[in-house]
Write a protein that holds these residues in place. Structure first.
Motif, short mmCIF file in Angstrom:
data_model
loop_
_atom_site.label_atom_id
_atom_site.label_comp_id
_atom_site.label_asym_id
_atom_site.label_seq_id
_atom_site.Cartn_x
_atom_site.Cartn_y
_atom_site.Cartn_z
N LEU A 139 106.41 -70.22 44.25
CA LEU A 139 107.62 -70.88 44.71
C LEU A 139 107.93 -70.38 46.12
N PRO A 140 108.13 -71.29 47.10
CA PRO A 140 108.50 -70.81 48.44
C PRO A 140 109.85 -70.11 48.39
N LEU A 141 110.00 -69.04 49.18
CA LEU A 141 111.23 -68.23 49.11
C LEU A 141 111.81 -68.00 50.50
N THR A 142 113.14 -68.17 50.62
CA THR A 142 113.85 -67.79 51.84
C THR A 142 114.74 -66.62 51.49
N VAL A 143 114.69 -65.55 52.29
CA VAL A 143 115.60 -64.43 52.05
C VAL A 143 116.66 -64.43 53.14
N TYR A 144 117.92 -64.43 52.73
CA TYR A 144 119.03 -64.37 53.68
C TYR A 144 119.59 -62.97 53.64
N HIS A 145 119.52 -62.27 54.77
CA HIS A 145 119.94 -60.88 54.80
C HIS A 145 121.35 -60.80 55.40
N LEU A 146 122.35 -60.68 54.54
CA LEU A 146 123.75 -60.70 54.98
C LEU A 146 124.07 -59.66 56.06
N PRO A 147 123.64 -58.38 55.88
CA PRO A 147 123.98 -57.39 56.92
C PRO A 147 123.41 -57.77 58.28
N VAL A 148 122.21 -58.34 58.30
CA VAL A 148 121.59 -58.70 59.57
C VAL A 148 122.25 -59.95 60.15
N GLY A 171 131.85 -63.34 44.88
CA GLY A 171 131.75 -64.72 44.43
C GLY A 171 132.12 -65.70 45.55
N THR A 172 133.21 -65.40 46.26
CA THR A 172 133.65 -66.27 47.36
C THR A 172 132.58 -66.35 48.45
N ILE A 173 132.05 -65.17 48.82
CA ILE A 173 131.03 -65.12 49.90
C ILE A 173 129.77 -65.86 49.46
N LYS A 174 129.38 -65.68 48.20
CA LYS A 174 128.15 -66.34 47.73
C LYS A 174 128.31 -67.86 47.72
N ARG A 175 129.46 -68.34 47.22
CA ARG A 175 129.68 -69.79 47.20
C ARG A 175 129.63 -70.37 48.61
N TYR A 176 130.21 -69.64 49.55
CA TYR A 176 130.20 -70.07 50.94
C TYR A 176 128.75 -70.14 51.45
N LEU A 177 127.98 -69.10 51.12
CA LEU A 177 126.59 -69.07 51.60
C LEU A 177 125.73 -70.15 50.93
N PHE A 178 126.02 -70.43 49.65
CA PHE A 178 125.29 -71.51 48.98
C PHE A 178 125.39 -72.76 49.81
N SER A 179 126.63 -73.06 50.23
CA SER A 179 126.79 -74.35 50.88
C SER A 179 126.28 -74.31 52.32
N ARG A 180 126.49 -73.16 53.01
CA ARG A 180 125.97 -73.08 54.37
C ARG A 180 124.44 -73.11 54.41
N LEU A 181 123.82 -72.37 53.47
CA LEU A 181 122.35 -72.31 53.47
C LEU A 181 121.72 -73.62 53.02
N ALA A 182 122.38 -74.28 52.07
CA ALA A 182 121.86 -75.57 51.62
C ALA A 182 121.76 -76.50 52.82
N LYS A 183 122.78 -76.45 53.69
CA LYS A 183 122.76 -77.29 54.89
C LYS A 183 121.63 -76.85 55.83
N GLU A 184 121.55 -75.54 56.06
CA GLU A 184 120.50 -75.02 56.96
C GLU A 184 119.11 -75.41 56.49
N LEU A 185 118.91 -75.36 55.18
CA LEU A 185 117.57 -75.61 54.63
C LEU A 185 117.35 -77.08 54.27
N GLY A 186 118.37 -77.89 54.44
CA GLY A 186 118.24 -79.31 54.11
C GLY A 186 118.13 -79.59 52.62
N LEU A 187 118.76 -78.71 51.80
CA LEU A 187 118.72 -78.93 50.34
C LEU A 187 119.74 -79.99 49.96
N THR A 188 119.35 -80.91 49.08
CA THR A 188 120.31 -81.91 48.62
C THR A 188 120.90 -81.52 47.27
N VAL A 189 120.20 -80.64 46.55
CA VAL A 189 120.66 -80.23 45.23
C VAL A 189 120.52 -78.71 45.10
#
Ligand SMILES: [Zn+2]
Ligand SMILES: [Zn+2]
Length: 435
Positions: A139-148, A171-189
């Motif tokens: 499975l292709p993997l993207t790692v998002y490093h919050l501190p960096v 929880g708040t930070i993760k939900r925010y990142l879900f939606s920001r990263l989905a956009k960055e990666l072009g995820l629709t689901v």
């Protein structure tokens, strides 16, 4: 180490899994009879939790695959044209989700994302497990490093008023990142690992607090809330939690012990325990409840038709429904900006460089097996049992409220736990990183 496999004499396999909140799941693989009650040929090794069927490995896995397939088809969770992302946590739920989706939809565009939140010893440790999982599943993997990327860690919140609500900030930070990263990666689901017990325990918790609006929103598929947001789907919602663990064990997935140092006991965790004990008497209970909520109760809930207004956050530019135009994530991050010193750890060199140690006390929380290794001079031994008893912990350290407290052990795990727990109680605690 939490996902353990024991090989016993009779070549039986024994799996153990420690959940957040210190519950243990155990699964001993041994013959349960002569033949599987479905295929009537192979040796049964596992019993379904929702009905008393003894099954072979093949039949058991096929049932779980069928449940996912049914959920995906019935709720039209995604189609061929979708790009589906899974946020992997290293735990059993998201790992089993990745395995089953990959197996059932080999041609689907599926990718994994790991959020490294910079949580002490934990985040990097889990990242390794997630990498091994993705290798195994190809499975292709993207790692998002919050501190960096964002310049802070989840642990930093122990310096704010959220110090005893770190899980909620996370929880708040993760939900925010879900939606920001989905956009960055072009995820629709975005597919999440929520299972039957997650869904039911949250329904009941919300029900008892009278929050029917949130119940209405908690469904197997959530269409985008903001324009351009990914759809969120829960393909595992027909599968009981224990059976997800059985799948992970039988497939020997590389899991990481769920032992986030912030792991808090939430109301929904207590609800799960209660639900589990009720199901001991009535195995069908969970499916009965699910059907009552999805088919009867939720359709009855009428929400006031308020036209949702969206703004973009003035700080980060993401959509927010917050009227003051600063999103929840940015409001919390702003608290960190007021903290000048966010130091929680010292390396050995940094510690040696401190010349005046009058203000300091050293505490030894080494594991038994490390007792023969060298120890820091003047260190006072602390019983590990204090970690499970907040009152006793506070009482023990109260005389040192004005001192700086340094904790050390060789793995860096227990000393970090003491550091975080005492920070949450407003002590000036630090971890010494030896390795
Ligand atoms: Zn069978
Ligand atoms: Zn924002």
């Amino acid at each position: 180490m939490v996902f353990r496999i024991f090989r016993c004499k009779e070549s039986a396999l024994n799996f153990q899994y420690l959940k957040c909140g210190a519950e243990t799941y155990q699964f001993e693989v041994k013959p349960l009879g002569k033949s599987c009650q479905l295929c009537k040929s192979a040796t049964p090794i596992v019993t379904l939790t929702t009905q008393s069927l003894k099954l072979c490995k093949g039949c058991f896995l096929r049932i779980q695959e069928r449940r996912v397939l049914e959920a995906v088809k019935k709720y039209k969770m995604f189609g061929d044209e979708d790009k589906v992302g899974i946020f992997l946590s290293g735990g059993k739920d998201s790992s089993v989700l990745a395995l089953l989706l990959k197996r059932l939809f080999p041609r689907l565009h599926l990718e994994g994302v790991y959020l490294n939140l910079g949580i002490g010893y934990y985040s990097n440790y889990v990242e390794e497990a997630v990498r091994r999982l993705c290798e195994k599943l190809q499975l292709p993997l993207t790692v998002y490093h919050l501190p960096v990327r964002d310049g802070f860690t989840i642990d930093d919140f122990v310096f704010t008023d959220f110090k005893d609500k770190v899980c909620s900030v996370c929880g708040t930070i993760k939900r925010y990142l879900f939606s920001r990263l989905a956009k960055e990666l072009g995820l629709t689901v975005i597919a999440t690992g929520h299972h039957l017990d997650d869904l039911l325990s949250t329904y009941l918790t919300l029900f008892f607090s009278g929050d029917f609006e949130s119940i209405k929103r908690l469904v197997p598929v959530n269409p985008p809330f903001f324009p351009g947001q990914a759809k969120k789907v829960k393909p595992l919602f027909f599968i009981p939690e224990r059976e997800i663990f059985y799948v992970a064990a039988l497939e020997e997935l590389p899991l990481e012990p769920c032992s986030c140092p912030h792991g808090e006991i939430t109301p929904s965790k207590r609800m799960k325990q209660w639900l589990e004990s009720l199901s001991q008497e009535n195995r069908a209970l969970k499916y009965q409840l699910l059907s009552v909520f999805l088919k009867k109760f939720i359709p009855m809930i009428k929400l006031d038709e308020v036209a949702e207004t969206f703004n973009t956050c003035l700080k980060c530019g993401e959509y927010t429904s917050s009227p003051n135009q600063i999103c929840g994530r940015c409001r919390r991050v702003a608290l960190l900006e007021r903290v000048s010193d966010r130091k929680l750890e010292f390396t050995m060199e940094e510690w040696d460089a401190i010349s005046d140690k009058n203000d300091w006390l050293i505490f030894d929380v080494r594991e038994k097996e490390d007792f023969l290794r060298e120890h820091l001079e003047g260190a006072q031994f602390v019983p590990h049992s204090l970690l499970d008893d907040e009152k006793a912990l506070y009482k023990f350290f109260k005389p040192y409220k004005n001192k700086r407290l340094l904790f050390y052990c060789y793995s860096g795990r227990l000393s970090y736990l003491f550091t975080l727990k005492l920070r949450k109680l407003s002590f000036k605690a630090y971890n010494l990183r030896i390795s």
